[in-house]
Design an enzyme around this catalytic site. Structure first.
Site, PDB file in Angstrom:
ATOM      1  N   ASN A 106       0.864  -1.180   0.000  1.00  0.00           N
ATOM      2  CA  ASN A 106       0.000   0.000   0.000  1.00  0.00           C
ATOM      3  C   ASN A 106       0.903   1.234   0.000  1.00  0.00           C
ATOM      4  OD1 ASN A 106      -1.770   2.053   0.545  1.00  0.00           O
ATOM      5  ND2 ASN A 106      -2.691   1.107   2.358  1.00  0.00           N
ATOM      6  N   ARG A 115      -2.880  -2.134  -3.234  1.00  0.00           N
ATOM      7  CA  ARG A 115      -4.043  -1.275  -3.016  1.00  0.00           C
ATOM      8  C   ARG A 115      -3.978  -0.132  -4.020  1.00  0.00           C
ATOM      9  NH1 ARG A 115      -5.048   3.372   1.334  1.00  0.00           N
ATOM     10  NH2 ARG A 115      -7.235   3.682   0.883  1.00  0.00           N
ATOM     11  N   HIS A 168     -12.601   3.582   0.475  1.00  0.00           N
ATOM     12  CA  HIS A 168     -12.578   2.661   1.628  1.00  0.00           C
ATOM     13  C   HIS A 168     -13.387   1.398   1.334  1.00  0.00           C
ATOM     14  CE1 HIS A 168     -11.945   6.317   4.483  1.00  0.00           C
ATOM     15  NE2 HIS A 168     -10.780   5.737   4.238  1.00  0.00           N
ATOM     16  N   ARG A 172      -9.302  16.788   6.245  1.00  0.00           N
ATOM     17  CA  ARG A 172     -10.158  17.087   5.080  1.00  0.00           C
ATOM     18  C   ARG A 172     -11.496  17.640   5.542  1.00  0.00           C
ATOM     19  NH1 ARG A 172      -9.644  11.242   2.482  1.00  0.00           N
ATOM     20  NH2 ARG A 172      -7.624  10.916   3.441  1.00  0.00           N
ATOM     21  N   GLU A 186      -8.137  -4.430   5.812  1.00  0.00           N
ATOM     22  CA  GLU A 186      -8.120  -4.215   4.363  1.00  0.00           C
ATOM     23  C   GLU A 186      -7.049  -5.078   3.694  1.00  0.00           C
ATOM     24  OE1 GLU A 186      -8.010  -0.062   5.701  1.00  0.00           O
ATOM     25  OE2 GLU A 186      -8.946   0.417   3.788  1.00  0.00           O
TER      26      GLU A 186
END
Ligand code: ADP
Length: 407
Positions: A7, A91, A180, A241, A386
């Protein structure tokens, strides 16, 4: 099958070596500050103490070389040779409209990921660099791309279209994509194992609350709406964010502050959210501590964060005409009882009732029910994984490739 999961961020590489025959974690690690004067390598073989070293790692190719060196270090050998790794899972944040599922990477897939750079300028370039670096070091095994956006391919048009002229969707593919996906997929599947209700009839709201945060409505096993949109900037208030804002604020700011567009981009992505609201920190642990010490802005940042989650829970309950379970996951969702409590407080009208004692007593890393037995909606904390989703998908695709009559 031994699968290496990669990732890549712009200056980091997370790696995870997973044995998919029993879904066990063999080793994981993180290289940070790639390209800086000193990079940091954290290497953690399963069941052993993590080591942390400072090194000089100039780019992602060197980072991958370093990972292979750590895995084959004679003093603590995890693998004998690179050929022990049978496949690599990557990913990839944005798959655009093209990828509904994970795919084995070839020239065409590389090209398509490159084309999606336009849609994810912060994420896809480092993902691509990671793929290219890993292919250089492990050229003889299948490399598989697993997309954050893929799970949300089932969104219906009314959920993915924005209220702007339709030609912009047709011309530029401006639409809600959602992110996600692997996490929302994983926690919902964990929940299905706990309930007797058939998946096709089950309505779940999954709240992934980390530095990045999103909520997804999952009806009958499929994502039907999600809070992130065209990019991972929209929806919930996040660490740095802004989440959903009135688009007019941007024009107003550009005018008032004479902001160039790239500064506006940085303002909304890196200086907003919890950090911007509190003026103190993006990290929820710091905010909770300071709020408890009486800091009003830190408290307000927490309040806004939780209020937004609650809004999405209400909205997605309406979208699905009901909700059987709310799932909390990721750093904040798994570890912050205070946030979970505020996010689902006063929702008894919807049949959502938290059990305070259960919520406080959650054991780290465990799946725990935190709703009362009387609650019409289950509430669960489900640790996400994940990397495991990526490893399993990668193994499946690699296996299918090895059984192809053409090879
Ligand atoms: P990322 O999106 O970077 O993967 P994580 O899922 O690791 O993020 O979540 C990071 C967030 O989780 C941070 O805001 C951190 O403060 C928060 N967090 C981690 N542990 C706790 C805790 N015990 N209490 C409150 N927040 C926590």
């Amino acid at each position: 099958m031994l699968v290496l999961v990669i990732n890549c961020g712009s200056s980091s590489v997370k790696y995870d070596l997973i044995e998919t025959s029993d879904n066990s974690d063999v080793c994981k690690g993180l290289i940070e500050r790639i390209g800086a004067v000193t990079s940091i390598v954290k290497h953690e073989p399963a069941g052993q103490k993590a080591t942390k070293d400072s090194k000089n790692i100039a780019n992602h190719v060197e980072a991958l070389k370093e990972i292979m060196n750590y895995l084959m270090n004679p003093e603590n050998r995890i693998i004998e040779s690179p050929s022990d790794i049978k496949a690599v899972g990557h990913r990839v944040v944005h798959g655009g409209e093209m990828f509904k599922d994970s795919v084995q990477i070839d020239e065409k897939v590389l090209e398509a990921i490159e084309q999606a750079i336009d849609l994810a300028p912060l994420h896809n370039p480092p993902n691509l660099r990671g793929i290219q670096a890993a292919m250089e070091h492990l050229p003889n095994v299948p490399h598989v791309a697993v997309f954050d956006t893929a799970f949300h391919h089932s969104l219906p048009p009314e959920a993915y279209l924005y209220g702007i002229p339709n030609r912009f969707y047709r011309r530029y593919k401006i639409r809600r994509y959602g992110f996600h996906g692997t996490s929302h997929y994983y926690v919902s599947r964990q929940y299905y194992k706990l309930t007797d209700k058939p998946v096709e009839q089950t309505k779940v709201i999954s709240c992934h609350l980390g530095n990045g945060a999103s909520v997804t409505a999952i009806n009958g096993g499929k994502s039907v709406d999600t809070s992130m949109g065209f990019t991972p900037l929209s929806g919930l208030v996040m660490g740095t964010r802004c989440g959903d804002i009135d688009p007019s604020i941007m024009f107003y700011l550009v005018e008032k502050e004479e902001l160039p567009l790239n500064n506006l981009h940085a303002l909304l992505n890196r200086h907003s959210g919890l950090l911007g609201l509190s003026g103190y920190a993006a990290d929820m642990r710091d905010l909770i501590t300071e709020a408890q010490n009486g800091d009003r802005r830190c408290q307000q940042a927490i309040d806004v964060f939780c209020y937004r989650i609650k809004q999405f829970i209400g909205s997605y309950t309406a979208v699905m005409n009901g909700c059987d379970a709310i799932l909390f996951t990721a750093g904040i969702g798994e570890n912050a009882p205070l946030i979970r409590k505020k996010a689902v407080s006063e929702l008894s009208y919807l049949g959502i009732e938290l059990d305070d004692a259960r919520n406080e007593a959650v054991t780290r890393g465990k799946i725990e029910k935190i709703s009362t037995d009387a609650s019409r909606t289950d509430i669960y904390v489900i640790p996400t994984n994940e990397e495991l989703v990526i490893a399993i998908d990668t193994a499946k695709i690699a296996q299918a490739a090895s059984q192809s009559p053409w090879i």
